[in-house]
Structure formats: C-alpha cells, structure tokens
Design a protein around this motif. Structure first.
Motif, PDB file in Angstrom:
ATOM      1  N   LEU A 122     -18.543   0.048 -37.845  1.00 28.63           N
ATOM      2  CA  LEU A 122     -17.857  -0.805 -36.877  1.00 28.63           C
ATOM      3  C   LEU A 122     -18.669  -0.944 -35.596  1.00 28.63           C
ATOM      4  O   LEU A 122     -18.687  -2.011 -34.976  1.00 28.63           O
ATOM      5  N   THR A 123     -19.339   0.128 -35.185  1.00 34.13           N
ATOM      6  CA  THR A 123     -20.174   0.062 -33.988  1.00 34.13           C
ATOM      7  C   THR A 123     -21.315  -0.915 -34.163  1.00 34.13           C
ATOM      8  O   THR A 123     -21.623  -1.715 -33.274  1.00 34.13           O
ATOM      9  N   ARG A 124     -21.958  -0.870 -35.335  1.00 33.52           N
ATOM     10  CA  ARG A 124     -23.115  -1.734 -35.573  1.00 33.52           C
ATOM     11  C   ARG A 124     -22.733  -3.184 -35.800  1.00 33.52           C
ATOM     12  O   ARG A 124     -23.546  -4.089 -35.581  1.00 33.52           O
ATOM     13  N   SER A 125     -21.496  -3.432 -36.255  1.00 32.22           N
ATOM     14  CA  SER A 125     -21.117  -4.799 -36.627  1.00 32.22           C
ATOM     15  C   SER A 125     -20.242  -5.485 -35.589  1.00 32.22           C
ATOM     16  O   SER A 125     -19.720  -6.570 -35.845  1.00 32.22           O
ATOM     17  N   THR A 126     -20.044  -4.851 -34.423  1.00 32.27           N
ATOM     18  CA  THR A 126     -19.249  -5.473 -33.372  1.00 32.27           C
ATOM     19  C   THR A 126     -20.029  -5.483 -32.064  1.00 32.27           C
ATOM     20  O   THR A 126     -20.937  -4.675 -31.857  1.00 32.27           O
ATOM     21  N   THR A 127     -19.668  -6.401 -31.194  1.00 31.92           N
ATOM     22  CA  THR A 127     -20.270  -6.415 -29.864  1.00 31.92           C
ATOM     23  C   THR A 127     -19.595  -5.345 -29.008  1.00 31.92           C
ATOM     24  O   THR A 127     -18.480  -4.915 -29.293  1.00 31.92           O
ATOM     25  N   SER A 128     -20.272  -4.942 -27.950  1.00 31.34           N
ATOM     26  CA  SER A 128     -19.715  -3.900 -27.090  1.00 31.34           C
ATOM     27  C   SER A 128     -18.416  -4.358 -26.431  1.00 31.34           C
ATOM     28  O   SER A 128     -17.539  -3.542 -26.146  1.00 31.34           O
ATOM     29  N   GLU A 129     -18.265  -5.655 -26.208  1.00 32.27           N
ATOM     30  CA  GLU A 129     -17.048  -6.173 -25.573  1.00 32.27           C
ATOM     31  C   GLU A 129     -15.841  -6.067 -26.499  1.00 32.27           C
ATOM     32  O   GLU A 129     -14.715  -5.853 -26.053  1.00 32.27           O
ATOM     33  N   ASP A 130     -16.060  -6.240 -27.807  1.00 31.38           N
ATOM     34  CA  ASP A 130     -14.956  -6.245 -28.764  1.00 31.38           C
ATOM     35  C   ASP A 130     -14.687  -4.879 -29.371  1.00 31.38           C
ATOM     36  O   ASP A 130     -13.712  -4.707 -30.101  1.00 31.38           O
ATOM     37  N   ARG A 131     -15.537  -3.903 -29.099  1.00 36.73           N
ATOM     38  CA  ARG A 131     -15.480  -2.639 -29.828  1.00 36.73           C
ATOM     39  C   ARG A 131     -14.181  -1.884 -29.591  1.00 36.73           C
ATOM     40  O   ARG A 131     -13.552  -1.391 -30.534  1.00 36.73           O
ATOM     41  N   VAL A 344       6.187   4.895 -30.454  1.00 42.44           N
ATOM     42  CA  VAL A 344       5.594   4.902 -29.115  1.00 42.44           C
ATOM     43  C   VAL A 344       4.077   4.871 -29.192  1.00 42.44           C
ATOM     44  O   VAL A 344       3.412   4.133 -28.446  1.00 42.44           O
ATOM     45  N   VAL A 345       3.493   5.647 -30.116  1.00 41.07           N
ATOM     46  CA  VAL A 345       2.034   5.699 -30.246  1.00 41.07           C
ATOM     47  C   VAL A 345       1.479   4.346 -30.687  1.00 41.07           C
ATOM     48  O   VAL A 345       0.477   3.856 -30.143  1.00 41.07           O
ATOM     49  N   ILE A 346       2.114   3.715 -31.665  1.00 40.15           N
ATOM     50  CA  ILE A 346       1.647   2.404 -32.136  1.00 40.15           C
ATOM     51  C   ILE A 346       1.749   1.372 -31.015  1.00 40.15           C
ATOM     52  O   ILE A 346       0.826   0.571 -30.801  1.00 40.15           O
ATOM     53  N   ALA A 347       2.868   1.394 -30.282  1.00 40.93           N
ATOM     54  CA  ALA A 347       3.004   0.480 -29.144  1.00 40.93           C
ATOM     55  C   ALA A 347       1.916   0.746 -28.108  1.00 40.93           C
ATOM     56  O   ALA A 347       1.362  -0.183 -27.511  1.00 40.93           O
ATOM     57  N   GLY A 348       1.577   2.029 -27.924  1.00 39.93           N
ATOM     58  CA  GLY A 348       0.504   2.382 -26.993  1.00 39.93           C
ATOM     59  C   GLY A 348      -0.839   1.844 -27.438  1.00 39.93           C
ATOM     60  O   GLY A 348      -1.607   1.313 -26.618  1.00 39.93           O
ATOM     61  N   PHE A 349      -1.135   1.934 -28.721  1.00 45.15           N
ATOM     62  CA  PHE A 349      -2.400   1.406 -29.233  1.00 45.15           C
ATOM     63  C   PHE A 349      -2.477  -0.107 -29.082  1.00 45.15           C
ATOM     64  O   PHE A 349      -3.530  -0.657 -28.747  1.00 45.15           O
ATOM     65  N   LEU A 350      -1.361  -0.777 -29.332  1.00 44.80           N
ATOM     66  CA  LEU A 350      -1.356  -2.228 -29.174  1.00 44.80           C
ATOM     67  C   LEU A 350      -1.549  -2.620 -27.713  1.00 44.80           C
ATOM     68  O   LEU A 350      -2.252  -3.587 -27.403  1.00 44.80           O
ATOM     69  N   PHE A 351      -0.940  -1.860 -26.801  1.00 44.48           N
ATOM     70  CA  PHE A 351      -1.121  -2.144 -25.382  1.00 44.48           C
ATOM     71  C   PHE A 351      -2.572  -1.885 -24.960  1.00 44.48           C
ATOM     72  O   PHE A 351      -3.156  -2.666 -24.197  1.00 44.48           O
ATOM     73  N   VAL A 352      -3.160  -0.785 -25.452  1.00 44.36           N
ATOM     74  CA  VAL A 352      -4.555  -0.486 -25.130  1.00 44.36           C
ATOM     75  C   VAL A 352      -5.475  -1.554 -25.711  1.00 44.36           C
ATOM     76  O   VAL A 352      -6.472  -1.928 -25.087  1.00 44.36           O
ATOM     77  N   ARG A 353      -5.133  -2.069 -26.880  1.00 45.68           N
ATOM     78  CA  ARG A 353      -5.927  -3.145 -27.482  1.00 45.68           C
ATOM     79  C   ARG A 353      -5.965  -4.368 -26.563  1.00 45.68           C
ATOM     80  O   ARG A 353      -6.997  -5.009 -26.400  1.00 45.68           O
ATOM     81  N   TRP A 354      -4.823  -4.677 -25.937  1.00 44.43           N
ATOM     82  CA  TRP A 354      -4.779  -5.788 -24.984  1.00 44.43           C
ATOM     83  C   TRP A 354      -5.471  -5.413 -23.681  1.00 44.43           C
ATOM     84  O   TRP A 354      -6.246  -6.206 -23.125  1.00 44.43           O
ATOM     85  N   LEU A 355      -5.221  -4.220 -23.188  1.00 41.07           N
ATOM     86  CA  LEU A 355      -5.756  -3.804 -21.887  1.00 41.07           C
ATOM     87  C   LEU A 355      -7.273  -3.717 -21.905  1.00 41.07           C
ATOM     88  O   LEU A 355      -7.932  -4.046 -20.904  1.00 41.07           O
ATOM     89  N   SER A 356      -7.851  -3.290 -23.036  1.00 43.69           N
ATOM     90  CA  SER A 356      -9.302  -3.113 -23.104  1.00 43.69           C
ATOM     91  C   SER A 356     -10.061  -4.427 -22.978  1.00 43.69           C
ATOM     92  O   SER A 356     -11.259  -4.419 -22.716  1.00 43.69           O
ATOM     93  N   ARG A 357      -9.370  -5.541 -23.156  1.00 43.74           N
ATOM     94  CA  ARG A 357     -10.018  -6.840 -22.984  1.00 43.74           C
ATOM     95  C   ARG A 357     -10.116  -7.241 -21.515  1.00 43.74           C
ATOM     96  O   ARG A 357     -10.857  -8.159 -21.167  1.00 43.74           O
ATOM     97  N   HIS A 358      -9.355  -6.545 -20.663  1.00 45.81           N
ATOM     98  CA  HIS A 358      -9.285  -6.949 -19.263  1.00 45.81           C
ATOM     99  C   HIS A 358      -9.880  -5.921 -18.302  1.00 45.81           C
ATOM    100  O   HIS A 358     -10.230  -6.273 -17.175  1.00 45.81           O
ATOM    101  N   VAL A 359      -9.956  -4.657 -18.718  1.00 45.22           N
ATOM    102  CA  VAL A 359     -10.530  -3.625 -17.847  1.00 45.22           C
ATOM    103  C   VAL A 359     -11.546  -2.822 -18.638  1.00 45.22           C
ATOM    104  O   VAL A 359     -11.564  -2.846 -19.874  1.00 45.22           O
TER     105      VAL A 359
END
Length: 472
Positions: A122-131, A344-359
């Motif tokens: 996954l590291t080799r096949s994705t850009t650093s922004e999308d990782r 709660v954990v799954i909701a947290g991962f989904l929120f982090v998935r969104w947050l990582s695109r902005h910060v």
C-alpha cells in the motif's frame, strides 16, 4: 481488464483479509478458554495460546516483509500466509488435545505476517497524500470484523453434530467456520488480487511510453496516466529516501529522472552526471537499514506503536474482571459492551479518514495522544477506586472506556502513515514487519502486565499513564 478495476478489486481483497482477521479474533477469543477446559488444560494454557498467536506473527512479519521487498510481489506471500491460516484453523477444529490447540494458534499466527507485506504494498502503490486515508480504511475493515464476529457466535454456539470422525460443537465450530472462510478468501486472492506497479514504476512507465518503449505491466497508457495524475516529483521521490541516501545520490537520482524524461537528449552536463549503479544503491540501503531504525522520529513512532497497543490490550484484559467485580456483568453484557466499543472505533476510523485529508498526520497523532492521556488519567482517578453509587460508577466506567477507544484510531492511523514516510520505500515491507513485530510484542506483554495487577489498579494504570506522558 482496465487498471482502475484491478485496483478496486485488489483493495477490496485487502479489505477482506483484514475483515476476516478481525472475525477470527472475535469468534475464537470468547470460547477458547472453555474449549481448553474441555481438554483438561491448566489456566496458564490460555495465556500460552493467546501469546503463541502473537509470537508467530511477530517473527513472520519481518520475514514476509523482507521477501516482498526483494521480489516486489505480495500475491504469492498472501497465498502462502493464507495456507497457514487454513491449516491452523483446521487444527483448531480437530482439537484432540490441548497441545494441538496450542500448535494451531502458533501455525495460524504465521499467517498474520503477511500484513507487513500488505502495508508495504500500500505504501508503494499510493501517494503520500492519500496514504493515511487508505490505511484508515484498511484498519477500519479489521474493526468491522471485530464488530460482526460475535454475531457469528450466536449461530456457531448452536452447532452440535458430527462431520465424519470430528465433533462439531460450540467450541470446535469457530475453527471450522474460519477454515471455510480462509478457503473462500484464498479463491478471492487468486482471482481478484493483482500486484499493482508501484508509484515510481508508473512514473517511469509514463515517460518511457512516450519514448516508444514496450508496456511491461500490461496497462493502457491512458489508464495509468489517469491513475498517476498527482505524479511524484523528483524532489518528493528523493525526499522519501532522505533517511538512507546522501545528497550526492539524491542529485544523481534527480538527474537520472530528468534525463529519462527528456528521452536521453544529449546535454553538455550529461557526461558529468553519473547514475548510481543498482549494486551500489542496494548495498548502501542495506548498510543503512539498521541505522534507519535508530533515528529519533522512527524510534518515536515505534514507541507509539508499542505503547498504544500495550495500553489497549492491558485495558481489554482488565475490563472484564472490572465489570464482573463492580457491575456483575455476564457474557451478554460484555458482548454488548464490546459491540458498542467496536462501533465507536469504526466511527473513529471513518472520522480520521476524513480528517487526514485536511490536516497533517502529525496533528492527527497529537489529537489521539491527547485523548488517550485524558482517558488514562480519568481511569487512574475513577476506575482504580470507583466513587459513588452504581449509576455514578457505571458512568465513570463508560466515559473512561469511550475515551480510550476513541483515541486509538487517531494514533493508529497517524503513526503507521508517518512511519511509511520516514522509512525507506525500497525496504517498506521489512520496515512494516518490524513495526508490526513491535506491536506484537506489546500484545504479548500488555495482557501479562494487566493480568498480574488486576488487584492493584493504581500500579497498573499509573504505568500506562507514565508511558503515554513519555510518548507525548
């Protein structure tokens, strides 16, 4: 088949791998102790069985990662690791003796080592922004497995029949169930998984295709160019190797990429710039690989992996005795509690998935550590010696556990994404194997620490708080 479709099916298969690993944990853990009791096992055998699974994964992770780095393929590694899962779960289903049961978890644990190869891929096949976004989705898949796994036990506990010489009951059924699931996954890997070319290969491919060279990966030019719109620039590419390459090699690499993109046009500077030979580059990386793990930022991220998993598994070990002591929870209440925690954990991962695109991931990591610190301090104050009546004690417990599981996705996603960026991409499989081995060591030591201190909560929670403060 076009590249985009291959990519979607490959990522779907990876999601299934982590989903099934979560399901396996969730269907076997609730019944393994009673299963061992039917085989006349001593209490310490439970710890041995759980540790054996983590131990074999700890050892196999770096080996599978190193293999994927050398071959630049992961499909064969996943197929091999799935075989260990299939064999291990069938041994668990047979269950003739406590030693066979212990061996089954040891064999099945080897299969978890493929996770390092997958993260390297996954590291080799994705850009650093999308990782970070991709890693969050993959980790959420495992949490989804942990969430739906207990639901399967509702049906598996009703099993009571013979299958040839084997007895299928509520203890052996989880092994048979996972044996069949891993066989289905093996078929999915064969037909739905492709070793996609890494970003650097696709970048080189795009330039070579314009020069009239042959397409070696079998993808159409338009498909690859569409996928590689945010192409890695030469500066970004060199920066990803900054930990293992000297400035001389960086300059030579940039010059080599520039010359390739210009179709080897003769230049007055060309005779003065030499591209490093593959042998020189390989030997340089090998000699620097050990030093790489001693750098400050790498040590901090490995510490984050260890401390968060140590605290998580210690909390998991401590929770059920605590609920039994203060709230008289039975299996149903504990199952509901774990189910809500999984939501709660799954909701947290989904929120982090969104947050990582902005910060930046560093901000995500800081948020996660802040939440975990608050959680551990809260547990030290209120759970070590609960105050008030039943309702207030239950409220204190819910807040502490909620904060703990809420902070985990932030730390987990940020540290694995950052780790992939501060280590060499050429040895990413091995590096991810080392990271996962550190986590495996934490999952072995965490339950041992908490299990021996359930009657001395101040010492147990105090050490967890101290580790978190040091990491922060």
């Amino acid at each position: 088949m076009d590249y985009q479709r291959k990519k979607k099916l490959t990522y779907l298969t990876i999601g299934l791998i982590f989903l099934f690993s979560g399901v396996e944990y969730a269907v076997i853990l609730p019944t393994i102790w009673r299963y061992l009791q039917t085989l006349e096992a001593d209490p310490y055998f439970l710890g041995l069985a759980l540790s054996a699974f983590s131990l074999s994964g700890l050892l196999s992770g770096p080996l599978f990662g190193y293999w994927s780095d050398r071959t630049r393929t992961t499909k064969k590694i996943i197929l091999l690791s799935n075989l260990f899962e299939i064999i291990g779960n069938f041994m668990y289903f047979m269950g003739y003796s406590k030693w066979l049961l212990l061996s089954s978890r040891l064999v099945a644990g080897i299969g978890t080592g493929a996770g390092s190869s997958i993260f390297g891929f996954l590291t080799r096949s994705t850009t650093s922004e999308d990782r970070a976004t991709v890693f969050a989705a993959v980790m959420a898949s495992r949490q989804a497995g942990l969430l739906i796994g207990p639901a399967f036990n509702i049906f598996l506990r009703l099993c009571d029949f013979h299958l040839g010489p084997f007895v299928v009951n509520k203890y052996t059924a989880p092994g048979l169930f996972m044996f069949l699931l891993w066989i289905l996954l093996q078929l999915a890997v064969v037909f739905m998984y492709w070793d996609l070319p890494p970003m650097e290969s696709r970048m080189t491919y795009c330039s070579s295709k314009h020069n009239g060279e042959e397409n070696v990966h079998g993808f159409d030019e338009d498909e690859v160019q569409e996928e590689v719109k945010p192409l890695i620039t030469s500066q970004e590419f060199v920066a990803s190797y900054s930990s293992v390459m000297t400035s001389n090699l960086s300059k030579n690499h940039k010059s080599a990429v520039s010359n390739n993109s210009l179709n080897h046009i003769d230049s007055p500077l060309e005779s003065h710039v030499a591209t490093p030979s593959p042998e020189l580059h390989r030997s340089f990386i090998n000699s620097s690989s050990c030093q790489e793990f001693l750098r400050e930022e790498v040590v901090v991220l490995l510490a984050a992996q260890f401390i968060t998993l140590f605290n998580q598994t210690a909390l998991e070990t401590m929770v059920t005795p605590l609920t039994q002591k203060y709230f008289n929870f039975k299996e149903l209440e504990n199952s509901v509690m774990y189910c809500l925690g999984g939501v709660v954990v799954i909701a947290g991962f989904l929120f982090v998935r969104w947050l990582s695109r902005h910060v930046a991931e560093r901000v995500v990591l800081a948020i996660g550590l802040t939440i975990c610190n608050i959680s551990c301090i809260w547990c030290l104050i209120f759970l070590a010696n609960p105050l008030g009546g039943f309702s207030w004690q239950l409220t204190e417990f819910i807040i502490g556990v909620f904060l703990q599981v809420l902070g985990l996705p932030f730390v987990a996603v940020a540290q694995v994404s950052l780790f992939s960026k501060v280590t060499s991409e050429r040895s990413q499989g091995f590096s991810q194997g080392v990271r996962r081995s550190v986590g495996g060591l934490a999952t072995i030591l965490g339950p041992l620490w908490a299990g021996g201190l359930t009657e001395n909560m101040y010492v147990m929670m105090g050490a967890m708080v101290a580790l978190l403060v040091m990491l922060t």
